[in-house]
Scaffold this motif. Structure first.
Motif, PDB file in Angstrom:
ATOM      1  N   PRO A  50      -4.076  11.184  -1.961  1.00 39.71           N
ATOM      2  CA  PRO A  50      -4.259  10.406  -0.730  1.00 39.71           C
ATOM      3  C   PRO A  50      -5.016   9.111  -1.021  1.00 39.71           C
ATOM      4  N   GLN A  51      -4.633   8.054  -0.322  1.00 35.76           N
ATOM      5  CA  GLN A  51      -5.199   6.734  -0.602  1.00 35.76           C
ATOM      6  C   GLN A  51      -5.997   6.210   0.587  1.00 35.76           C
ATOM      7  N   VAL A  52      -7.155   5.607   0.266  1.00 33.27           N
ATOM      8  CA  VAL A  52      -7.962   4.861   1.232  1.00 33.27           C
ATOM      9  C   VAL A  52      -8.245   3.495   0.622  1.00 33.27           C
ATOM     10  N   LEU A  53      -7.971   2.441   1.378  1.00 37.46           N
ATOM     11  CA  LEU A  53      -8.193   1.067   0.910  1.00 37.46           C
ATOM     12  C   LEU A  53      -9.487   0.506   1.500  1.00 37.46           C
ATOM     13  N   LEU A  54     -10.203  -0.229   0.671  1.00 37.61           N
ATOM     14  CA  LEU A  54     -11.403  -0.942   1.099  1.00 37.61           C
ATOM     15  C   LEU A  54     -11.359  -2.340   0.509  1.00 37.61           C
ATOM     16  N   GLY A  55     -11.450  -3.347   1.364  1.00 32.57           N
ATOM     17  CA  GLY A  55     -11.485  -4.718   0.874  1.00 32.57           C
ATOM     18  C   GLY A  55     -10.377  -5.569   1.484  1.00 32.57           C
ATOM     19  N   ALA A 111       5.092  12.387  -0.006  1.00 32.88           N
ATOM     20  CA  ALA A 111       4.448  11.248  -0.664  1.00 32.88           C
ATOM     21  C   ALA A 111       5.073   9.968  -0.125  1.00 32.88           C
ATOM     22  N   TYR A 112       4.445   8.853  -0.437  1.00 30.56           N
ATOM     23  CA  TYR A 112       4.929   7.568   0.061  1.00 30.56           C
ATOM     24  C   TYR A 112       4.784   6.501  -1.010  1.00 30.56           C
ATOM     25  N   PRO A 194     -15.306 -22.336   3.762  1.00 27.66           N
ATOM     26  CA  PRO A 194     -14.562 -21.116   4.114  1.00 27.66           C
ATOM     27  C   PRO A 194     -13.656 -20.686   2.956  1.00 27.66           C
ATOM     28  N   LEU A 195     -13.244 -19.444   3.007  1.00 31.52           N
ATOM     29  CA  LEU A 195     -12.429 -18.868   1.932  1.00 31.52           C
ATOM     30  C   LEU A 195     -11.297 -18.053   2.535  1.00 31.52           C
ATOM     31  N   THR A 196     -10.125 -18.139   1.912  1.00 33.64           N
ATOM     32  CA  THR A 196      -8.960 -17.351   2.318  1.00 33.64           C
ATOM     33  C   THR A 196      -8.380 -16.664   1.089  1.00 33.64           C
ATOM     34  N   LEU A 197      -8.202 -15.359   1.167  1.00 37.64           N
ATOM     35  CA  LEU A 197      -7.620 -14.582   0.083  1.00 37.64           C
ATOM     36  C   LEU A 197      -6.450 -13.765   0.598  1.00 37.64           C
ATOM     37  N   SER A 198      -5.412 -13.666  -0.235  1.00 37.17           N
ATOM     38  CA  SER A 198      -4.250 -12.836   0.072  1.00 37.17           C
ATOM     39  C   SER A 198      -4.036 -11.867  -1.074  1.00 37.17           C
ATOM     40  N   VAL A 199      -3.881 -10.596  -0.748  1.00 33.82           N
ATOM     41  CA  VAL A 199      -3.684  -9.551  -1.757  1.00 33.82           C
ATOM     42  C   VAL A 199      -2.435  -8.766  -1.385  1.00 33.82           C
ATOM     43  N   ASN A 200      -1.506  -8.667  -2.319  1.00 29.88           N
ATOM     44  CA  ASN A 200      -0.288  -7.893  -2.115  1.00 29.88           C
ATOM     45  C   ASN A 200      -0.278  -6.736  -3.112  1.00 29.88           C
ATOM     46  N   ILE A 201      -0.137  -5.525  -2.598  1.00 27.69           N
ATOM     47  CA  ILE A 201      -0.243  -4.330  -3.424  1.00 27.69           C
ATOM     48  C   ILE A 201       1.011  -3.480  -3.258  1.00 27.69           C
ATOM     49  N   ASP A 202       1.626  -3.086  -4.379  1.00 26.60           N
ATOM     50  CA  ASP A 202       2.643  -2.040  -4.385  1.00 26.60           C
ATOM     51  C   ASP A 202       1.909  -0.728  -4.641  1.00 26.60           C
ATOM     52  N   LEU A 203       1.951   0.150  -3.643  1.00 31.25           N
ATOM     53  CA  LEU A 203       1.072   1.312  -3.648  1.00 31.25           C
ATOM     54  C   LEU A 203       1.870   2.608  -3.576  1.00 31.25           C
ATOM     55  N   VAL A 204       1.350   3.621  -4.269  1.00 33.89           N
ATOM     56  CA  VAL A 204       1.903   4.972  -4.221  1.00 33.89           C
ATOM     57  C   VAL A 204       0.784   5.918  -3.811  1.00 33.89           C
ATOM     58  N   GLY A 205       1.094   6.871  -2.952  1.00 34.38           N
ATOM     59  CA  GLY A 205       0.102   7.849  -2.529  1.00 34.38           C
ATOM     60  C   GLY A 205       0.760   9.127  -2.055  1.00 34.38           C
ATOM     61  N   MET A 206      -0.056  10.051  -1.585  1.00 38.72           N
ATOM     62  CA  MET A 206       0.445  11.362  -1.178  1.00 38.72           C
ATOM     63  C   MET A 206      -0.106  11.756   0.181  1.00 38.72           C
ATOM     64  N   THR A 207       0.775  11.989   1.119  1.00 31.86           N
ATOM     65  CA  THR A 207       0.496  12.628   2.402  1.00 31.86           C
ATOM     66  C   THR A 207      -0.344  11.777   3.353  1.00 31.86           C
ATOM     67  N   ASP A 208      -1.473  11.232   2.888  1.00 31.04           N
ATOM     68  CA  ASP A 208      -2.421  10.575   3.789  1.00 31.04           C
ATOM     69  C   ASP A 208      -2.720   9.158   3.317  1.00 31.04           C
ATOM     70  N   PHE A 209      -2.922   8.264   4.289  1.00 31.49           N
ATOM     71  CA  PHE A 209      -3.245   6.869   3.993  1.00 31.49           C
ATOM     72  C   PHE A 209      -4.275   6.396   5.002  1.00 31.49           C
ATOM     73  N   GLY A 210      -5.284   5.668   4.496  1.00 32.47           N
ATOM     74  CA  GLY A 210      -6.336   5.180   5.378  1.00 32.47           C
ATOM     75  C   GLY A 210      -6.844   3.815   4.963  1.00 32.47           C
ATOM     76  N   VAL A 273      -9.416  11.214   3.640  1.00 34.65           N
ATOM     77  CA  VAL A 273      -8.588  11.387   4.829  1.00 34.65           C
ATOM     78  C   VAL A 273      -7.589  12.516   4.634  1.00 34.65           C
ATOM     79  N   ASP A 274      -7.575  13.150   3.454  1.00 41.60           N
ATOM     80  CA  ASP A 274      -6.661  14.260   3.223  1.00 41.60           C
ATOM     81  C   ASP A 274      -7.132  15.493   3.982  1.00 41.60           C
ATOM     82  N   ARG A 275      -6.163  16.291   4.441  1.00 47.06           N
ATOM     83  CA  ARG A 275      -6.490  17.444   5.278  1.00 47.06           C
ATOM     84  C   ARG A 275      -7.074  18.593   4.481  1.00 47.06           C
ATOM     85  N   ASP A 276      -6.914  18.593   3.162  1.00 47.00           N
ATOM     86  CA  ASP A 276      -7.466  19.648   2.325  1.00 47.00           C
ATOM     87  C   ASP A 276      -8.489  19.042   1.371  1.00 47.00           C
ATOM     88  N   ALA A 277      -9.510  18.417   1.957  1.00 45.70           N
ATOM     89  CA  ALA A 277     -10.494  17.704   1.143  1.00 45.70           C
ATOM     90  C   ALA A 277     -11.238  18.634   0.205  1.00 45.70           C
TER      91      ALA A 277
END
Length: 464
Positions: A50-55, A111-112, A194-210, A273-277
């Motif tokens: 399961p994946q959780v993104l920060l940033g 999975a996703y 001021p600052l502007t940032l763009s981040v593009n991610i190709d992501l793989v995870g399982m069941t849960d995403f946050g 965020v996974d249901r079986d933490a």
């Protein structure tokens, strides 16, 4: 009367025996569920969990050096290392996650895979300006941006731009509290601009995403072809549309409604965020004063399978004893109406056939869809009971009637399994209808004469 009493006692023992069999099948369902969780853990360990993104977050590592008197009144060098962080003023996240199921033996693991675009703006980077606490000399590294994830093995490809300028991406976040992720240097960054940032991610995870809403204003839009999302975290979507071919959802959270900024500044660990933490825990524990503490706020969804064969089989077994008792009641009514005695062994065989249905359902649903498995298992048991009921009750017509009653019970059970919100209401109405039917059909029976072998209808019934 003694014969009737003994028959009731024997039937009670038969019911207890069948309850033991049902319990054993329930244990088998639990064991298969544990094996499925083990398969999920194996896939997560081999690919990504399961994946959780920060940033993104802009950070700067700084050092303050000074001299202080020790107990010998000697000046000794002292040093303080610290990290300055600047959270975005506005954070916009747009993600499209498609199903990419994995298989481990008989078990399917949801999975996703997809693309997640993060667009962050800072109106000011004043938080990166260091302040001396001991009037010492300050020294700071060049600022860098970082994005943390729960499992960095799920990062297939990443690109980062500062405005329109691509940046070089490196592994790791340079932050001990969030070691998994990526970073990029921001050389020559003006802290008063001021600052502007763009981040593009190709992501793989399982069941849960946050997503952690670590910004003054966070807007998240997610799309997926998964038709059965379960929205979790601390905030439900502001808008959502769930269709047979997928869903779309959007969240809008401000710093007034979340403690995520304070938690990140304190170095709290990423949430799970996974249901079986308790089974698979990918978060790195916080350190120091925040040991064991986690960020509390997330925006999340889970890929829930509403027709999980083990969950559905477990729900069906919970109705097992009730349906066996109702079947026995049906046999008893037919026995009274037909004037034909049914031996307790025959009750036992009928009950075993009803019990075998749940084992057939469990085994078939591991290979076929649940509705098809249910139809095959129910048809097999009803066919067997029609065949046996004809001999037990003395005619093929009575056997067909008995089979029709059992088939009605299985149809009602299937409706109950597919009704989550109204299951209790429908079940209560079903029981009331069965009780009303039994009371109506037996309202003129002379129960005192049953144990004496007399006629079952009293004088009033004959007069009618």
């Amino acid at each position: 009367m003694k014969a009737l009493t003994w028959k009731l006692v024997i039937l009670t023992g038969v019911t207890v025996l069948l309850l033991i069999v049902l319990t054993r099948i329930g244990w088998l369902v639990s064991e298969r569920q544990e094996r499925q969780r083990g398969a999920e853990a194996g896939v997560a360990a081999a690919q990504a969990g399961p994946q959780v993104l920060l940033g993104p977050i802009v950070q700067r590592q700084c050092t303050e050096e000074w001299k202080a008197l020790d107990k010998d009144l000697t000046l000794t060098p002292q040093r303080r290392d610290f990290v300055l962080s600047a959270m975005p003023t506005e954070l916009s996240i747009d993600g499209a996650l498609a199903q990419e199921p994995r298989y481990r033996g008989l078990f399917k693991i949801n999975a996703y895979a997809g693309k997640v675009a993060l667009h962050a703006q800072w109106s000011s980077l004043a938080a990166l300006t260091p302040k001396a606490e001991r009037n010492g000399a300050l020294r700071c590294d060049e600022p860098h941006m970082m994005v943390a994830v729960s499992d960095s093995r799920g990062l297939r490809a990443v690109s980062v731009k500062r405005g329109d300028t691509p940046l070089v991406v490196a592994p790791g976040t340079l932050n001990d509290s969030y070691p998994r992720g990526l970073h990029a240097d921001l050389k020559g960054l003006a802290l008063d601009q001021p600052l502007t940032l763009s981040v593009n991610i190709d992501l793989v995870g399982m069941t849960d995403f946050g997503v952690v809403p670590a910004a003054s204003s966070t807007q998240v839009k997610l799309r997926s072809d998964w038709p059965h999302p379960s929205f979790g975290g601390r905030f439900l979507p502001a808008t959502s549309e769930v269709r047979p071919d997928g869903f779309e959802a959007s969240w809008l959270v401000t710093e007034l409604a979340t403690t995520a900024l304070r938690d990140v500044a304190a170095g709290r660990a990423l949430p799970t965020v996974d249901r079986d933490a308790e089974l698979v825990d990918y978060a790195v524990p916080a350190r120091g004063d925040n040991a064991g503490a986690r960020i509390t706020d997330t925006l999340a969804f889970s890929m829930v399978d509403p027709v999980n064969p083990y969950v559905m089989s477990d729900r069906a077994i919970k109705y097992g004893l009730l349906f066996i008792v109702l079947t026995f009641v049906s046999v008893g009514l037919l026995e009274l109406l037909a004037g034909r005695r049914v031996h307790p062994v025959q009750y036992l065989l009928v009950g075993l056939a009803m019990t075998l249905f749940f084992l057939l359902l469990l085994s078939l649903s591991e290979h076929l869809s649940f509705p098809l498995s249910y139809g095959i298992a129910a048809s097999a048991v009803v066919g067997l009971l029609v065949f046996y009921g004809g001999a037990m009750l003395g005619s093929a017509r009575r056997g067909l009637g008995f089979g029709a009653l059992v088939g009605t019970l299985y149809g009602a059970l299937f409706v109950l399994l597919n009704l989550e919100k109204a299951a209790l209401l429908v079940g209560a109405l079903l029981l009331f209808a069965v009780l009303a039917a039994v009371m109506t059909l037996t309202r003129r029976f002379d129960w005192y004469r049953l144990g004496l072998g007399g006629r079952m209808l009293d004088a009033t019934a004959r007069a009618d």
